[in-house]
Design a protein around this motif. Structure first.
Motif, PDB file in Angstrom:
ATOM      1  N   PHE A 252      -8.901   8.883  -7.859  1.00  0.00           N
ATOM      2  CA  PHE A 252      -7.817   7.886  -7.949  1.00  0.00           C
ATOM      3  C   PHE A 252      -8.195   6.771  -8.923  1.00  0.00           C
ATOM      4  O   PHE A 252      -7.342   6.255  -9.647  1.00  0.00           O
ATOM      5  CB  PHE A 252      -7.554   7.311  -6.546  1.00  0.00           C
ATOM      6  N   ASP A 253      -9.477   6.413  -8.964  1.00  0.00           N
ATOM      7  CA  ASP A 253      -9.925   5.356  -9.875  1.00  0.00           C
ATOM      8  C   ASP A 253      -9.697   5.762 -11.339  1.00  0.00           C
ATOM      9  O   ASP A 253      -9.406   4.911 -12.185  1.00  0.00           O
ATOM     10  CB  ASP A 253     -11.413   5.044  -9.658  1.00  0.00           C
TER      11      ASP A 253
ATOM     12  N   GLU B  90      -5.711   4.826  -0.621  1.00  0.00           N
ATOM     13  CA  GLU B  90      -6.344   4.306  -1.841  1.00  0.00           C
ATOM     14  C   GLU B  90      -5.814   2.915  -2.166  1.00  0.00           C
ATOM     15  O   GLU B  90      -6.569   2.009  -2.515  1.00  0.00           O
ATOM     16  CB  GLU B  90      -6.094   5.239  -3.029  1.00  0.00           C
TER      17      GLU B  90
ATOM     18  N   SER C  69      -7.078  -0.033  -0.097  1.00  0.00           N
ATOM     19  CA  SER C  69      -8.367  -0.620  -0.511  1.00  0.00           C
ATOM     20  C   SER C  69      -8.202  -1.533  -1.712  1.00  0.00           C
ATOM     21  O   SER C  69      -9.157  -2.186  -2.133  1.00  0.00           O
ATOM     22  CB  SER C  69      -9.358   0.482  -0.870  1.00  0.00           C
TER      23      SER C  69
ATOM     24  N   ASP D  51       0.822  -1.221   0.000  1.00  0.00           N
ATOM     25  CA  ASP D  51       0.000   0.000   0.000  1.00  0.00           C
ATOM     26  C   ASP D  51       0.857   1.272   0.000  1.00  0.00           C
ATOM     27  O   ASP D  51       0.340   2.359  -0.250  1.00  0.00           O
ATOM     28  CB  ASP D  51      -0.982   0.009   1.175  1.00  0.00           C
TER      29      ASP D  51
ATOM     30  N   SER E  15      -0.496   4.465   1.283  1.00  0.00           N
ATOM     31  CA  SER E  15      -1.609   5.165   0.634  1.00  0.00           C
ATOM     32  C   SER E  15      -2.939   4.507   0.998  1.00  0.00           C
ATOM     33  O   SER E  15      -3.077   3.284   0.930  1.00  0.00           O
ATOM     34  CB  SER E  15      -1.408   5.121  -0.889  1.00  0.00           C
TER      35      SER E  15
ATOM     36  N   SER F  19      -9.751  -1.138  -7.724  1.00  0.00           N
ATOM     37  CA  SER F  19     -11.142  -1.501  -8.040  1.00  0.00           C
ATOM     38  C   SER F  19     -11.171  -2.214  -9.386  1.00  0.00           C
ATOM     39  O   SER F  19     -10.393  -1.889 -10.282  1.00  0.00           O
ATOM     40  CB  SER F  19     -12.027  -0.263  -8.103  1.00  0.00           C
TER      41      SER F  19
ATOM     42  N   TYR G 243     -15.259   7.294 -12.464  1.00  0.00           N
ATOM     43  CA  TYR G 243     -15.295   8.161 -11.282  1.00  0.00           C
ATOM     44  C   TYR G 243     -16.538   7.872 -10.434  1.00  0.00           C
ATOM     45  O   TYR G 243     -16.471   7.839  -9.208  1.00  0.00           O
ATOM     46  CB  TYR G 243     -15.280   9.632 -11.713  1.00  0.00           C
TER      47      TYR G 243
ATOM     48  N   ASN H 285     -16.803   4.979  -7.161  1.00  0.00           N
ATOM     49  CA  ASN H 285     -16.467   5.265  -5.760  1.00  0.00           C
ATOM     50  C   ASN H 285     -16.377   6.760  -5.473  1.00  0.00           C
ATOM     51  O   ASN H 285     -15.900   7.144  -4.397  1.00  0.00           O
ATOM     52  CB  ASN H 285     -15.111   4.630  -5.405  1.00  0.00           C
TER      53      ASN H 285
ATOM     54  N   ASN I 167     -14.222   8.719  -6.669  1.00  0.00           N
ATOM     55  CA  ASN I 167     -12.812   8.849  -6.320  1.00  0.00           C
ATOM     56  C   ASN I 167     -11.986   9.088  -7.591  1.00  0.00           C
ATOM     57  O   ASN I 167     -12.006   8.259  -8.510  1.00  0.00           O
ATOM     58  CB  ASN I 167     -12.363   7.550  -5.625  1.00  0.00           C
TER      59      ASN I 167
END
Lengths: 517, 160
Positions: A431-432, A213, A216, A208, A211, A219, A424, A427, A429
């Motif tokens: 980052f996705d 993100e 998790s 990780d 981070s 995705s 987007y 989530n 987010n």
């Protein structure tokens, strides 16, 4: 057990299916579900007819729109897009000799030959009927066998799941790329990427880098959209730089008539459609094989059994019927391992697995106990998809030739922006979106170095399940790996894995001409 | 050694390098040690996968040495990524950066217009009308109908 007991058991089995379908029909037949099916088939036909937009991409793009829907409506929409896209691929295959999807490649052999003879309408109608009959045949057989499959699935524990996933990824890796080794390497890379984030047994963070993100994990949908949509966008972007004007997706053809299929022609091809549906069912259940080999195998069987084998490849309606029934026959079949075991056989069912998890539905044998009405509702959706395929398909026979002439300048920028919004929204987010773009470039690199993407995606989905199967089995056995050889089902899958490796390696080493005999 | 052979050898060699980094640094540094015992800690599975990847990469390397690579075609003679690919990739990250700075809606409008021009749609009014219409439909669907809070970007947050 005497005859009466047997009759009673059989009657009870089919009675349970009948009452299940009745309950499923009550759940399914609502306006929103019917709209989802008809709309989904239309979207699928549209995407399938556009070369470059794959079946997977069409399902993945629609997926974010289903999150606010009722689970059955969302799953019906995804299924309908899948069914529509497989049929849609035949439109550009027949009209422009450009298969909209890989599964439609076989249809070009006879479809385009008929177009050149001025019989495009006849070919399109035959493709439509064959898609419907092939899908219907396999769906009915899946419905009849499903309770039995669910009972077998109850015997699956951690060692059996581990062995099944090893078998699945071996087959998928073996058939997906040009080399079995590269396919398996792609699969292992998929498993490795699935380990990013919390481990599925104890919940400790891995890779990780501090981070939140990454803790998790990646995705699935951004990864999927990135791997399938972004490389295609980049290819088209580069291609557009080499021409002066905005180019149409497929070249225009001179043949534009709309002649109809006769009852005699339909009757002569009907047995090839049913056989194609059964072949699609058998190949669809085996992970990794999917629609393309089903179409070619069905085509070859039809050629062998036809009274006019010499017409195959030169505009045979029977050839179109067999190919289309074969590739559509996998639709229902791929759902069987997904719903009973939670194992996706191809990328589209991997998307469906993601959707099921988002709807808080855990696929596996217990799904049949806890959500039987939903499963039967989904079967009703599959049956209605066939009706929708006929109705929407007739409309697409008329408009398909115009759809494929839309300039890429309007289609691909729209697809990219849709991907960004859809990713987007999963989530909320940003980052996705970054993940999607990064995996998109990674997908292009993988393609260039001949690492197939499909085993990567399926391994990514199955990674946590494989790890749980491995680690839980070893915990149970106190670290003794012999636990995997104590289960007959697991041993059976290990033997199948070895057989698959031997078969794939032998078929790859065989000279190319030997398969055509 | 020809360019093609170099490229084919580069993939398994790079994978072996990745395996070395994973086993030597990434797994020990970025995976917590708990569970121990029968090797069932969270490190166990990544180590198994790394070993499998190293084995497959070595087998691929061996098969290349034995000359079992596929037939040569024009595709493999080109570099993995060419200049236009880098331009396409950079444009994607520029779009991403624009989302972060000016927000998703203006960035998407600009991206649509710019990409349409790149795809040789020559009429400016068609480009602008199409980009505006698509952006409006997406905003209505996602922000209004599905209640998704689209990112406003640093500039958007600073202004309102």
């Amino acid at each position: 057990m005497d005859v009466l007991d047997l009759i009673g058991a059989v009657t009870g089995y089919f009675g349970a299916i009948g009452s299940g379908l009745w309950a499923g029909a009550h759940l399914f037949f609502t306006l929103s579900n019917l709209l989802a099916v008809f709309g989904g088939v239309a979207i699928g036909c549209l995407f399938g007819a556009l070369p470059g937009l794959s079946i997977t991409l069409s399902v993945a793009l629609v997926m974010p729109f289903t999150f606010n829907m009722d689970p059955l409506t969302g799953l019906s929409l995804l299924t309908a897009v899948y069914v529509g896209a497989i049929y849609g691929g035949s439109i550009s295959a027949i009209l422009f000799n450009t298969p909209g999807t890989p599964a439609a490649a076989c249809t070009t052999l006879d479809g385009y030959a008929l177009t050149q003879k001025g019989q495009a309408g006849k070919a399109l109608h035959m493709a439509n009927w064959a898609s419907m009959v092939g899908d219907l045949t396999s769906t009915i057989l899946v419905i009849l066998a499903f309770p039995l499959l669910a009972k077998v699935a109850i015997y699956f524990r951690s060692p059996e799941y581990f062995a099944l996933i090893v078998f699945s990824i071996t087959v998928v890796g073996g058939v997906a790329g040009r080399s079995m080794l590269l396919g398996l390497i792609a699969g292992i890379l998929g498993f490795l990427f699935s380990t990013v984030g919390m481990d599925p047994v104890q919940g400790y963070g891995r890779f990780d880098f501090g981070s939140l993100e990454l803790l998790s994990g990646f995705s699935f949908v951004p990864l999927l959209i990135g791997l399938f949509a972004v490389p295609e966008f980049m290819r088209q972007f580069v291609r557009s730089g080499r021409s002066d004007a905005s180019v149409a997706i497929a070249a225009e053809t001179g043949a534009g008539d709309d002649n109809h299929l006769t009852w005699r022609e339909f009757k002569a091809s009907f047995r090839h459609m049913v056989r194609g549906g059964v072949i699609g069912l058998i190949l669809g259940v085996i992970p990794g094989l999917g629609a393309t080999p089903a179409a070619f195998l069905s085509y070859e069987q039809a050629r062998r059994n036809s009274r006019h084998p010499e017409e195959f490849g030169h505009g045979s309606l029977e050839g179109i019927a067999a190919a289309e029934a074969g590739n559509n026959g996998v639709n229902g079949a791929t759902l069987a391992p997904l719903l009973t075991l939670g194992i996706p056989g191809d990328v589209v069912t991997a998307v469906m697995l993601g959707a099921l998890l988002i709807f808080n539905l855990q696929p596996g044998p217990m799904l049949f106990v806890t959500h039987a009405d939903l499963i039967y509702g989904l079967f009703c959706a599959l049956l209605v998809c066939d009706v929708a395929l006929r109705i929407v398909g007739i409309a697409f026979i008329r408009v398909g030739r115009y759809v494929t002439r839309v300039p890429t300048g309007y289609v691909f920028p729209l697809i990219l922006v849709l991907c960004v919004f859809g990713t987007y929204s999963i989530n909320n987010n940003i980052f996705d979106v970054f993940v999607m773009l990064s995996f998109g470039i990674g997908g292009l690199v993988m393609e260039r170095v001949r690492l197939p993407v499909v085993p990567f995606v399926i391994a990514f989905v199955l990674g946590p399940m494989l790890e749980k199967g491995l680690r839980r089995s070893l915990v149970i056995s106190d670290g003794d790996p012999m636990i995997f050889l104590h289960s007959p089902i697991a041993v059976g899958f290990f033997i199948l894995t070895i057989l698959a490796i031997v078969t794939i390696v032998r078929s790859r080493l065989a000279p190319p001409n030997s398969s055509k005999a | 050694m020809s360019f093609r052979r170099t490229r084919e050898f580069a993939v398994p060699v790079a994978l072996l390098g990745v395996c070395a980094i994973l086993a030597g640094w990434l797994i020990p540094s970025h995976v917590t040690v708990v569970g121990g015992g029968n090797g069932l800690s969270p490190r166990f599975f990544p180590y198994v996968l790394t070993a499998a990847l190293a084995l497959l990469a070595t087998m691929q390397l061996a098969s290349l040495f034995r000359g079992e690579a596929g037939e040569e075609d024009s595709e493999v003679r080109s570099p993995v990524l060419e200049a236009p690919d880098y331009v396409a990739a950079l444009s994607l990250f520029a779009y991403f950066a624009a989302i972060v700075v000016i927000g998703m809606v203006p960035a998407s409008f600009l991206a649509l217009a710019a990409y349409m021009r790149c795809f040789r749609v020559k009429s400016w009014w068609k480009v602008l009308v199409y980009a505006a219409a698509v952006t409006a439909v997406l905003v209505v669907f996602f922000q209004v109908a599905a209640s998704v809070q689209l990112p406003r970007g640093m500039l958007g947050r600073a202004l309102w």
